[in-house]
Scaffold this active site. Structure first.
Site, PDB file in Angstrom:
ATOM      1  N   HIS A   1     -19.194 -34.672  26.458  1.00 55.57           N
ATOM      2  CA  HIS A   1     -20.403 -33.951  26.028  1.00 55.57           C
ATOM      3  C   HIS A   1     -20.848 -32.867  26.988  1.00 55.57           C
ATOM      4  O   HIS A   1     -21.884 -32.237  26.749  1.00 55.57           O
ATOM      5  CB  HIS A   1     -21.570 -34.918  25.854  1.00 55.57           C
ATOM      6  CG  HIS A   1     -21.408 -35.899  24.752  1.00 55.57           C
ATOM      7  ND1 HIS A   1     -21.897 -35.679  23.486  1.00 55.57           N
ATOM      8  CD2 HIS A   1     -20.812 -37.103  24.714  1.00 55.57           C
ATOM      9  CE1 HIS A   1     -21.613 -36.729  22.721  1.00 55.57           C
ATOM     10  NE2 HIS A   1     -20.950 -37.599  23.446  1.00 55.57           N
TER      11      HIS A   1
ATOM     12  N   LYS B   1     -30.659 -24.784  30.558  1.00 55.09           N
ATOM     13  CA  LYS B   1     -31.244 -24.509  29.232  1.00 55.09           C
ATOM     14  C   LYS B   1     -32.216 -23.318  29.281  1.00 55.09           C
ATOM     15  O   LYS B   1     -32.642 -22.802  28.262  1.00 55.09           O
ATOM     16  CB  LYS B   1     -31.958 -25.750  28.700  1.00 55.09           C
ATOM     17  CG  LYS B   1     -31.015 -26.921  28.409  1.00 55.09           C
ATOM     18  CD  LYS B   1     -31.786 -28.143  27.917  1.00 55.09           C
ATOM     19  CE  LYS B   1     -30.922 -29.397  27.792  1.00 55.09           C
ATOM     20  NZ  LYS B   1     -30.100 -29.405  26.553  1.00 55.09           N
TER      21      LYS B   1
ATOM     22  N   LYS C   1     -31.239 -28.574  13.443  1.00 52.92           N
ATOM     23  CA  LYS C   1     -32.450 -29.096  12.800  1.00 52.92           C
ATOM     24  C   LYS C   1     -33.422 -27.966  12.450  1.00 52.92           C
ATOM     25  O   LYS C   1     -34.018 -27.954  11.378  1.00 52.92           O
ATOM     26  CB  LYS C   1     -33.138 -30.118  13.717  1.00 52.92           C
ATOM     27  CG  LYS C   1     -32.269 -31.336  14.013  1.00 52.92           C
ATOM     28  CD  LYS C   1     -32.815 -32.207  15.144  1.00 52.92           C
ATOM     29  CE  LYS C   1     -31.726 -33.172  15.616  1.00 52.92           C
ATOM     30  NZ  LYS C   1     -32.079 -33.889  16.859  1.00 52.92           N
TER      31      LYS C   1
ATOM     32  N   THR D   1     -28.094 -29.781  19.275  1.00 54.03           N
ATOM     33  CA  THR D   1     -28.208 -30.286  17.912  1.00 54.03           C
ATOM     34  C   THR D   1     -29.558 -29.905  17.307  1.00 54.03           C
ATOM     35  O   THR D   1     -29.693 -29.857  16.090  1.00 54.03           O
ATOM     36  CB  THR D   1     -28.029 -31.824  17.868  1.00 54.03           C
ATOM     37  OG1 THR D   1     -28.737 -32.401  18.968  1.00 54.03           O
ATOM     38  CG2 THR D   1     -26.562 -32.198  17.953  1.00 54.03           C
TER      39      THR D   1
ATOM     40  N   LYS E   1     -36.842 -29.250  24.207  1.00 52.30           N
ATOM     41  CA  LYS E   1     -35.616 -29.929  24.633  1.00 52.30           C
ATOM     42  C   LYS E   1     -35.840 -30.358  26.074  1.00 52.30           C
ATOM     43  O   LYS E   1     -36.862 -29.996  26.670  1.00 52.30           O
ATOM     44  CB  LYS E   1     -34.399 -28.995  24.531  1.00 52.30           C
ATOM     45  CG  LYS E   1     -34.603 -27.617  25.177  1.00 52.30           C
ATOM     46  CD  LYS E   1     -33.397 -26.705  24.962  1.00 52.30           C
ATOM     47  CE  LYS E   1     -33.427 -25.955  23.643  1.00 52.30           C
ATOM     48  NZ  LYS E   1     -32.224 -26.111  22.842  1.00 52.30           N
ATOM     49  N   ARG E   2     -34.926 -31.156  26.650  1.00 55.77           N
ATOM     50  CA  ARG E   2     -35.078 -31.516  28.053  1.00 55.77           C
ATOM     51  C   ARG E   2     -35.218 -30.256  28.898  1.00 55.77           C
ATOM     52  O   ARG E   2     -34.607 -29.216  28.600  1.00 55.77           O
ATOM     53  CB  ARG E   2     -33.873 -32.336  28.521  1.00 55.77           C
ATOM     54  CG  ARG E   2     -33.885 -33.746  27.996  1.00 55.77           C
ATOM     55  CD  ARG E   2     -35.105 -34.505  28.452  1.00 55.77           C
ATOM     56  NE  ARG E   2     -35.005 -34.832  29.846  1.00 55.77           N
ATOM     57  CZ  ARG E   2     -34.789 -36.049  30.329  1.00 55.77           C
ATOM     58  NH1 ARG E   2     -34.684 -37.082  29.514  1.00 55.77           N
ATOM     59  NH2 ARG E   2     -34.705 -36.261  31.625  1.00 55.77           N
TER      60      ARG E   2
HETATM   61  O1  73E Z   1     -25.216 -29.970  24.397  1.00 58.47           O
HETATM   62  C1  73E Z   1     -25.656 -31.309  24.352  1.00 58.47           C
HETATM   63  C2  73E Z   1     -25.033 -31.994  23.145  1.00 58.47           C
HETATM   64  O2  73E Z   1     -25.510 -31.421  21.955  1.00 58.47           O
HETATM   65  C3  73E Z   1     -25.247 -32.029  25.638  1.00 58.47           C
HETATM   66  O3  73E Z   1     -25.882 -31.448  26.742  1.00 58.47           O
HETATM   67  C4  73E Z   1     -25.630 -33.504  25.534  1.00 58.47           C
HETATM   68  O4  73E Z   1     -24.958 -34.062  24.397  1.00 58.47           O
HETATM   69  C5  73E Z   1     -25.356 -33.474  23.154  1.00 58.47           C
HETATM   70  C6  73E Z   1     -24.658 -34.216  22.038  1.00 58.47           C
HETATM   71  O5  73E Z   1     -23.297 -33.944  22.026  1.00 58.47           O
HETATM   72  C7  73E Z   1     -25.274 -34.244  26.766  1.00 58.47           C
HETATM   73  N1  73E Z   1     -26.000 -35.216  27.352  1.00 58.47           N
HETATM   74  C8  73E Z   1     -25.319 -35.621  28.411  1.00 58.47           C
HETATM   75  N2  73E Z   1     -24.207 -34.936  28.502  1.00 58.47           N
HETATM   76  N3  73E Z   1     -24.179 -34.065  27.473  1.00 58.47           N
HETATM   77  C9  73E Z   1     -25.719 -36.677  29.346  1.00 58.47           C
HETATM   78  C10 73E Z   1     -25.023 -36.864  30.535  1.00 58.47           C
HETATM   79  C11 73E Z   1     -25.401 -37.865  31.396  1.00 58.47           C
HETATM   80  C12 73E Z   1     -26.472 -38.681  31.099  1.00 58.47           C
HETATM   81  C13 73E Z   1     -27.173 -38.501  29.923  1.00 58.47           C
HETATM   82  C14 73E Z   1     -26.791 -37.501  29.036  1.00 58.47           C
END
Ligand code: 73E
Length: 837
Positions: free
Chosen positions: A374, A573, A682, A678, A567-568
């Site tokens: 991710h 970001k 939405k 995502t 968002k976070r």
């Molecule tokens: O871009 C998003 C993505 O849409 C991405 O940053 C997020 O995953 C979403 C779903 O695919 C994400 N979260 C984390 N890594 N990618 C993450 C990493 C460590 C701890 C918690 C979350």
């Protein structure tokens, strides 16, 4: 012990099988029964919270029968199941979703009205299940909805945190974290005190030789913690299929509560041991896209993975099939590297406990697992120190070394004499201390690796996992673009728009086939349709304006352009780019004459999102946003031309109010940093447009809706590296407009200049890693285009309708079907609805 009821007595059981309410009258009777018996209250003291509890219990009862039937049918047919392992499931509220998915919301609405309640107020009582940080956790929740709705046999496995993501309060403009104790009353979970697993930590490894002369490892000693299962039913939409989400809770193992100490009067330390065990599932780590290598986090990971695998293996063994058929019965998806120890644990089970040979075991393991990446952010890639794993999981470390040895040997055979390659791909990083690279372990232990949007999947193949493409070939790496469930993110969040759309899509329910949306485009010039469309957006904005008034105390004009970034909070970001842009807008307005100002498009800049408690820069960004709001919102020259709002405690249920009310939303990460995003999907699905960079899923959204319907700006991913290099080694000119913004902040216009100095120097003095200055001009210009486009309301509405009509691709149903076909190899199993139910 066989607990099954013998054949002759089963008839009595079937005769009395509960099915829950069947109509409005039945619903009311169930609510009253639950108020009076389960809750021991009456019509004289039934407040909204009691009504929520009773209503949820009535719905829960309805879910149980279908849930049991679904599980029995899956077991009977013995079909292949998917297990989705995720440390986060960001579910939000369950009641509204359950009502809609089983198609009984109207019944509940009428029934609650008869009993003296408004359904909206009852729904509002529910506390969000917030067992996640952001996109990764919410994706898991959307996947569960789609898996059940598409009738796939699938379970989620996660941790039952006592504390989910913290509640955010804004005090004097700063974020303050408050614990989120959400389990006070949770009707949606079923404790299974009979489903427990003993989980071992620490200890030593003893080797012995068995009768065949083979060395056998025995992991002995250490301490035991007990995992208890809590099950959450996941109802599918418009289908009786109801899947299971199993969350593990930690408690002291029966033998561990030290009765000796207890009897000797050392009561405190015996309770302390209990608490130590409970600590494992006590709290969700509040970091998004950041790994900090804490021992307790590793304990959580192993605890959850070991309990889940024990459960999965136990279920498989009941079928009495040979081990080699395991991958035909079981698919396990690793949601990021957090559950990667599962690869090692399954190998350990097969090798040490089941007595399989290494190669046979390893082929079962690799055919079972799939791994989803991710993120490419280096600070988010998990690494665990070798000494820590050695201490906590001594046998697992041995197996990791062995996996690595065989892997490196195979690489060496293929690419002899490339020692650097071996060093780069090794599962062990030769640092001080040595580290285990979890992504490398996940790749080596899986048969498929996927990214979450096209650009992201290309990037992992050409950057962080490049060597692995050379070694395994390109077919092991694939893309599955993320999606969202239209049930929650359109039908539930925006019921009026959903109804308007379904009046134009006709026969087939577009919520089960989102491509049906394209029929809406035929009506883009229909006057009545457009009028209703605009009225819905305005009503949604009025609802948000009310929320802004009560939560932030700011009055906003619902006819202004609502500009949203929720968002976070993270530097990549780039909420800082947004707020710098807001300051630029403010300065521009201030410099205008009153006549000129009258020509300007009024705008409300809305921010929301949590910062990780230890992420100082992110917290400064929140402070700057609030400080700017305080000045701008009280400036009489500005009035309604610009308002700046920070909405506290952004979460799933707030998103359901905010997203449908947006005109333009911001998805403005530095190109190449946001894997997918995502919320972008939405927002567009709810009839809002996007300003964004060429990053993540923005690119595919553009491909689907057309580039005239999106406001793209900024540098491309392929140029980022060179730009960064130039900042570091060449001269770094700051954009002049941005410099004026910096000067204004430094003058003290927004208060304490000290606090904001770091935000400025990150751009000006420390290499501007996120390219804020490089993209600033293009961002401001594009925002001007947004203003201009919004002033032509007719054209704007055309863009919105056209975009919604073309969003079918982004359903999580499409996404889950791709996983099912390309990675999991599972088939839907439809369960017919119970007669009369
Ligand atoms: O871009 C998003 C993505 O849409 C991405 O940053 C997020 O995953 C979403 C779903 O695919 C994400 N979260 C984390 N890594 N990618 C993450 C990493 C460590 C701890 C918690 C979350």
């Amino acid at each position: 012990v066989e607990a099954s009821i013998p054949e002759p007595q089963r008839e009595a059981w079937l005769k009395h099988q509960v099915s829950g309410f069947k109509d409005k009258d039945g619903f009311e009777s169930e609510v009253v029964r639950h108020v009076e018996t389960t809750l021991a209250r009456s019509m004289f003291n039934c407040d909204e919270s009691a009504a929520y509890s009773a209503c949820s219990l009535a719905f829960r009862d309805r879910l149980i029968l279908e849930w049991n039937r679904t599980q029995q049918r899956q077991t009977f047919v013995d079909s292949k199941r998917l297990y989705y392992l995720s440390l986060e499931f960001l579910m939000g509220r369950a009641l509204d979703n359950a009502m809609l998915n089983i198609g009984q919301k109207d019944v509940a609405k009428a029934g609650l009205a008869d009993l003296g309640f408004r359904i909206e107020d009852v729904i509002e009582q529910e506390h969000d299940a917030a067992l996640g940080n952001g996109g990764l956790g919410r994706l898991a929740a959307c996947f569960l909805d789609s898996l059940a709705s598409l009738n796939y046999p699938a379970w989620g496995y996660g941790l039952r945190y006592r504390y989910g993501i913290f509640k955010q309060e804004i005090i004097d403009g700063y974020q303050v974290e408050v614990p989120d104790y959400w389990l006070d009353f949770n009707p949606w979970e079923f404790p299974r005190h009979d489903v427990t697993v003993d989980i071992q930590f620490f200890g030593i490894v003893r080797k012995s030789t068995n009768e065949n002369g083979r060395t056998v490892s025995h992991w002995e000693g250490g301490e035991i913690v007990k995992a208890v299962a809590y099950d959450v039913p996941i109802p599918g939409y418009a289908t009786p299929s109801t899947n299971n989400l199993r969350l593990w809770s930690s408690t002291a193992a029966s033998g561990e509560f030290d009765f000796q100490k207890f009897n000797n009067g050392d009561y405190e330390s015996s309770v302390a041991e209990q608490q130590r065990a409970e600590t494992i599932s006590a709290v969700l780590y509040p970091n998004d896209n950041l790994e900090r290598g804490k021992e307790l986090r590793l304990k959580q990971q192993y605890f959850w993975v070991a309990a889940s695998l024990y459960d999965i293996v136990r279920r498989f063994k009941k079928s009495k099939r040979p081990w080699r058929e395991f991958p035909d019965q079981v698919a396990i998806q690793l949601n990021d590297t957090h559950p990667t120890l599962a690869v090692v644990e399954l190998q350990r089970i097969l090798l040490d406990l089941e007595g399989l040979e290494w190669d046979e075991a390893w082929s079962i393991v690799t055919n079972t697992f799939g791994y989803t990446n991710h993120t490419v952010l280096p600070e988010a890639l998990e690494k665990w120190s070798v000494p820590l794993i050695q201490h906590l999981l001594p046998r697992h470390l041995q197996i990791i070394y062995e996996i690595n040895l065989y892997f490196l040997q195979s690489v060496e055979r293929k690419f002899p004499d490339d020692r650097e390659l071996l060093g780069r791909v090794s599962i062990i990083e030769e640092s001080q201390p040595k580290m285990v690279r979890m992504a490398h372990l996940a790749i080596v232990g899986s048969h498929k690796v996927n990214g979450v949007a096209e650009l992201h999947s290309d990037l992992i193949k050409t950057t962080i996992f490049k060597d692995f493409v050379t070694i395994f070939g390109p077919d092991k790496f694939t893309n599955v673009t993320n999606g969202i469930t239209p049930r929650r993110w359109l039908h539930q969040a925006n019921p009026r728009l959903s109804e308007l759309i379904s009046s134009k899509t006709g026969g087939k329910d577009f919520l089960t086939d989102l491509n049906e949306l394209n029929k809406v485009e035929l009506h883009v010039n229909d006057k009545a349709f457009r009028k209703e469309w605009a009225a819905i957006k305005l009503a949604n904005k009025e609802r948000l304006a009310k929320h802004i008034k009560t939560s932030a105390g700011v009055t906003v004009d619902p006819t202004a352009l609502f500009d949203v970034q929720v968002k976070r909070i993270h530097e990549y970001k780039r909420q800082q780019l947004n707020i710098f842009g807001v300051i630029h807008r403010y300065l521009t307005l201030k410099a205008m004459s009153p006549e000129e100002r009258k020509e300007q498009q009024p705008r409300v800049s809305i921010f929301g999102g949590k910062a990780a408690p230890g992420y100082w820069m992110a917290k400064q960004i929140i402070h700057l946003i609030n400080s700017v709001g305080k000045v701008v919102n009280n400036d009489e020259d500005i009035g309604d031309l610009l308002k700046v709002v920070f909405l506290e405690d952004y979460n799933v249920s707030k998103a359901e109010i905010i997203i449908p009310a947006s005109d333009i939303s911001e998805h403005i990460s530095t190109a190449g940093t946001e894997a997918s995003g995502t919320s972008n999907m939405k927002f567009v699905l709810n009839g809002g447009l996007i300003i964004g960079t060429c990053d993540g899923a923005n690119i595919e959204i553009t491909r689907e809706i057309g580039e005239n319907n999106i406001f793209l700006f900024g540098n491309l991913a392929e140029d980022v590296e060179d730009l960064r290099h130039a900042h570091t080694y060449g001269s770094h000119e700051i954009d002049p407009d941005l410099n004026r913004v910096f000067q204004e902040i430094e003058k003290g216009t927004f208060g304490s200049t000290q606090d904001f100095a770091a935000l400025i120097s990150a751009v000006r003095d420390h290499g501007d890693y996120y390219l804020v200055s490089d993209d600033f001009h293009s961002y401001v210009e594009t925002q001007a285009l947004v203003d201009e486009a919004y002033r032509n309301q007719e054209e704007w509405i055309t863009k919105c309708i056209t975009s919604v009509a073309r969003m079918g691709f982004f359903s999580s149903d499409r996404c889950i079907n791709e996983y099912a076909e390309g990675i999991w190899n599972i088939e839907p199993l439809r369960v017919e609805k119970e007669e009369g139910a």
